[in-house]
Design an enzyme around this catalytic site. Structure first.
Site, mmCIF file in Angstrom:
data_model
loop_
_atom_site.group_PDB
_atom_site.id
_atom_site.type_symbol
_atom_site.label_atom_id
_atom_site.label_comp_id
_atom_site.label_asym_id
_atom_site.label_seq_id
_atom_site.Cartn_x
_atom_site.Cartn_y
_atom_site.Cartn_z
ATOM 1 C CB VAL A 22 -8.523 7.258 10.634
ATOM 2 C CG1 VAL A 22 -8.361 6.884 12.096
ATOM 3 C CG2 VAL A 22 -8.902 8.726 10.506
ATOM 4 N NE ARG A 46 -8.923 10.309 -6.985
ATOM 5 C CZ ARG A 46 -9.469 9.106 -7.112
ATOM 6 N NH1 ARG A 46 -10.230 8.619 -6.165
ATOM 7 N NH2 ARG A 46 -9.264 8.355 -8.200
ATOM 8 C CB VAL A 47 -14.109 11.468 -3.067
ATOM 9 C CG1 VAL A 47 -15.345 11.139 -3.882
ATOM 10 C CG2 VAL A 47 -14.168 10.766 -1.727
ATOM 11 C CE LYS A 48 -12.360 8.576 -11.794
ATOM 12 N NZ LYS A 48 -10.902 8.605 -11.786
ATOM 13 N NE ARG A 78 -1.860 7.720 -5.466
ATOM 14 C CZ ARG A 78 -2.179 8.803 -6.148
ATOM 15 N NH1 ARG A 78 -1.600 9.956 -5.870
ATOM 16 N NH2 ARG A 78 -3.075 8.758 -7.115
ATOM 17 C CB SER A 115 1.835 5.570 -19.499
ATOM 18 O OG SER A 115 1.537 4.825 -18.322
ATOM 19 C CG HIS A 121 -3.934 0.033 -8.865
ATOM 20 N ND1 HIS A 121 -4.514 0.724 -9.893
ATOM 21 C CD2 HIS A 121 -2.802 0.717 -8.570
ATOM 22 C CE1 HIS A 121 -3.767 1.772 -10.202
ATOM 23 N NE2 HIS A 121 -2.713 1.787 -9.417
ATOM 24 C CD GLU A 140 -7.639 2.386 -8.324
ATOM 25 O OE1 GLU A 140 -7.865 1.815 -9.397
ATOM 26 O OE2 GLU A 140 -7.223 3.565 -8.242
ATOM 27 C CD GLU A 155 1.487 9.566 -17.211
ATOM 28 O OE1 GLU A 155 1.215 9.074 -18.299
ATOM 29 O OE2 GLU A 155 0.676 9.571 -16.264
HETATM 30 P P1 0O2 Z 1 -7.448 9.862 -11.365
HETATM 31 O O1 0O2 Z 1 -7.393 11.285 -11.759
HETATM 32 O O2 0O2 Z 1 -6.299 9.465 -10.513
HETATM 33 O O3 0O2 Z 1 -8.748 9.475 -10.776
HETATM 34 P P2 0O2 Z 1 -7.827 2.161 -17.685
HETATM 35 O O4 0O2 Z 1 -8.926 1.292 -18.152
HETATM 36 O O5 0O2 Z 1 -6.455 1.585 -17.910
HETATM 37 O O6 0O2 Z 1 -7.905 3.571 -18.187
HETATM 38 P P3 0O2 Z 1 -8.873 1.736 -15.033
HETATM 39 O O7 0O2 Z 1 -9.637 0.583 -15.535
HETATM 40 O O8 0O2 Z 1 -9.671 2.834 -14.433
HETATM 41 O O9 0O2 Z 1 -7.917 2.362 -16.131
HETATM 42 O O10 0O2 Z 1 -7.932 1.176 -13.932
HETATM 43 P P4 0O2 Z 1 -6.445 1.472 -13.624
HETATM 44 O O11 0O2 Z 1 -5.592 1.268 -14.800
HETATM 45 O O12 0O2 Z 1 -6.146 0.651 -12.443
HETATM 46 O O13 0O2 Z 1 -6.407 3.039 -13.257
HETATM 47 C C1 0O2 Z 1 -6.935 3.530 -12.094
HETATM 48 C C2 0O2 Z 1 -6.103 4.685 -11.615
HETATM 49 O O14 0O2 Z 1 -4.719 4.329 -11.616
HETATM 50 C C3 0O2 Z 1 -6.148 5.914 -12.479
HETATM 51 O O15 0O2 Z 1 -7.295 6.657 -12.229
HETATM 52 C C4 0O2 Z 1 -4.879 6.628 -12.043
HETATM 53 O O16 0O2 Z 1 -5.024 7.196 -10.761
HETATM 54 C C5 0O2 Z 1 -3.916 5.464 -11.930
HETATM 55 N N1 0O2 Z 1 -3.279 5.250 -13.232
HETATM 56 C C6 0O2 Z 1 -3.496 4.257 -14.090
HETATM 57 N N2 0O2 Z 1 -2.711 4.384 -15.175
HETATM 58 C C7 0O2 Z 1 -1.971 5.493 -15.011
HETATM 59 C C8 0O2 Z 1 -0.949 6.148 -15.782
HETATM 60 O O17 0O2 Z 1 -0.573 5.722 -16.868
HETATM 61 N N3 0O2 Z 1 -0.420 7.285 -15.251
HETATM 62 C C9 0O2 Z 1 -0.797 7.784 -14.040
HETATM 63 N N4 0O2 Z 1 -0.203 8.896 -13.598
HETATM 64 N N5 0O2 Z 1 -1.753 7.188 -13.289
HETATM 65 C C10 0O2 Z 1 -2.334 6.056 -13.769
HETATM 66 P P5 0O2 Z 1 -7.785 7.745 -13.272
HETATM 67 O O18 0O2 Z 1 -9.262 7.738 -13.286
HETATM 68 O O19 0O2 Z 1 -7.146 7.517 -14.606
HETATM 69 O O20 0O2 Z 1 -7.228 9.090 -12.743
#
Ligand code: 0O2
Length: 271
Positions: A22, A46-48, A78, A115, A121, A140, A155
């Protein structure tokens, strides 16, 4: 942990995500109401899920007692931008706010992940008011362009499909596409000012037309039908010319005319 306890634990995070969606949408609206370009294109949140939290805890060896301070993205918001330049503007807007404090930043724009992932962030500290009193939690905030978001979403689906181990030929392709997206974002930046001008013009025109129509509608209740029909036809004629200056002049004259009947548009403002 019992299901009920997960519900209790996640509730403040759900609340934070709803509130922040909001709040960021309201910022976007404020830009638009002031006929300004908004660096925020859209907001999602979203909430995980519990399974995704458990997976992260397992992957990083996080014990339950540290769940809330070590899993930083239980609540995720986001913000999607049109242009790379907007990302910094949004980050500045966030840093200026008094209702959240930036604890950490992760700049995957300058240092893309292996990747090919690119995004910016911010981990912020945010207070939600609960029935037990205020609770400070981490959220986040991911800020990225539409093109970066397209890549990340695709991806992410492939990660899901291949259960985290994407075959080499596919990951190679994704890296190449990420480079193409980098070029695309840069090219878009070069036409940024032209696109912004066009969008603001269209926003202004929409506002003027809305005001004029409200005013004409109000006049129907107080002025003679013949007079209002004449005004309406004149409006259609000017609208068809696509001349925004002419439209602004018409709006000013209409305002003066309506003032006599106290029938101006409520939303009308001087341009
Ligand atoms: P979801 O399903 O979105 O919740 P790491 O230690 O690198 O594994 P960390 O410490 O959690 O990751 O922090 P980071 O790297 O900031 O990642 C947090 C979120 O950023 C991820 O949450 C993803 O949403 C996104 N993200 C990070 N790296 C990638 C990537 O290579 N590809 C995509 N598509 N998203 C990414 P989650 O929990 O991984 O996933």
């Amino acid at each position: 942990m019992e299901i009920q306890l997960w519900r209790e634990l996640l509730h403040p995070y759900e609340q934070a995500v709803s509130e922040l969606i909001v709040k960021f949408n309201s910022l976007k609206m404020e830009f638009s109401k002031n006929s300004l370009y908004s660096p925020i294109e859209s907001v999602q949140g979203r909430v995980k899920t519990v399974s995704s939290i458990l997976e992260k805890m397992k992957k990083k060896g996080i014990p339950f007692e540290h769940l809330e301070d070590m899993v930083e993205d239980i609540a995720g918001v986001r913000i999607i931008c049109q242009f790379v330049e907007d990302i910094e503007k949004v980050s500045t807007l966030i840093r200026m706010r008094s209702d959240m404090e930036v604890l950490q930043q992760k700049n995957y724009l300058e240092n893309k992940k292996a990747s090919g992932y690119r995004s910016y962030h911010l981990i912020v500290s945010y207070v939600v008011e609960t029935i037990k009193g205020p609770k400070r939690i981490r959220v986040e905030i991911q800020i990225r362009t539409m093109a970066m978001n397209f890549w990340a979403t695709t991806e992410h689906s492939l990660q899901y499909k291949y259960k985290g181990s994407i075959p080499e030929h596919v990951s190679g392709q994704l890296e190449r596409i990420s480079d193409v997206i980098f070029v695309l974002d840069n090219e878009m930046s070069q036409v940024r000012s032209e696109i912004i001008d066009a969008q603001i013009d269209s926003q202004i025109q929409t506002g003027i037309v809305k005001d004029i129509l409200t005013c004409i509608e109000n006049l129907y209740h107080v002025a003679s039908e013949r007079e209002v029909l004449k005004i309406q036809n004149e409006f259609y004629r000017i609208f068809m010319t696509n001349d925004i200056e002419e439209l602004k002049r018409f709006q000013r004259q209409l305002d003066i005319f309506a003032e006599g009947y106290r029938a101006q548009s409520v939303d009308s403002k001087p341009l």
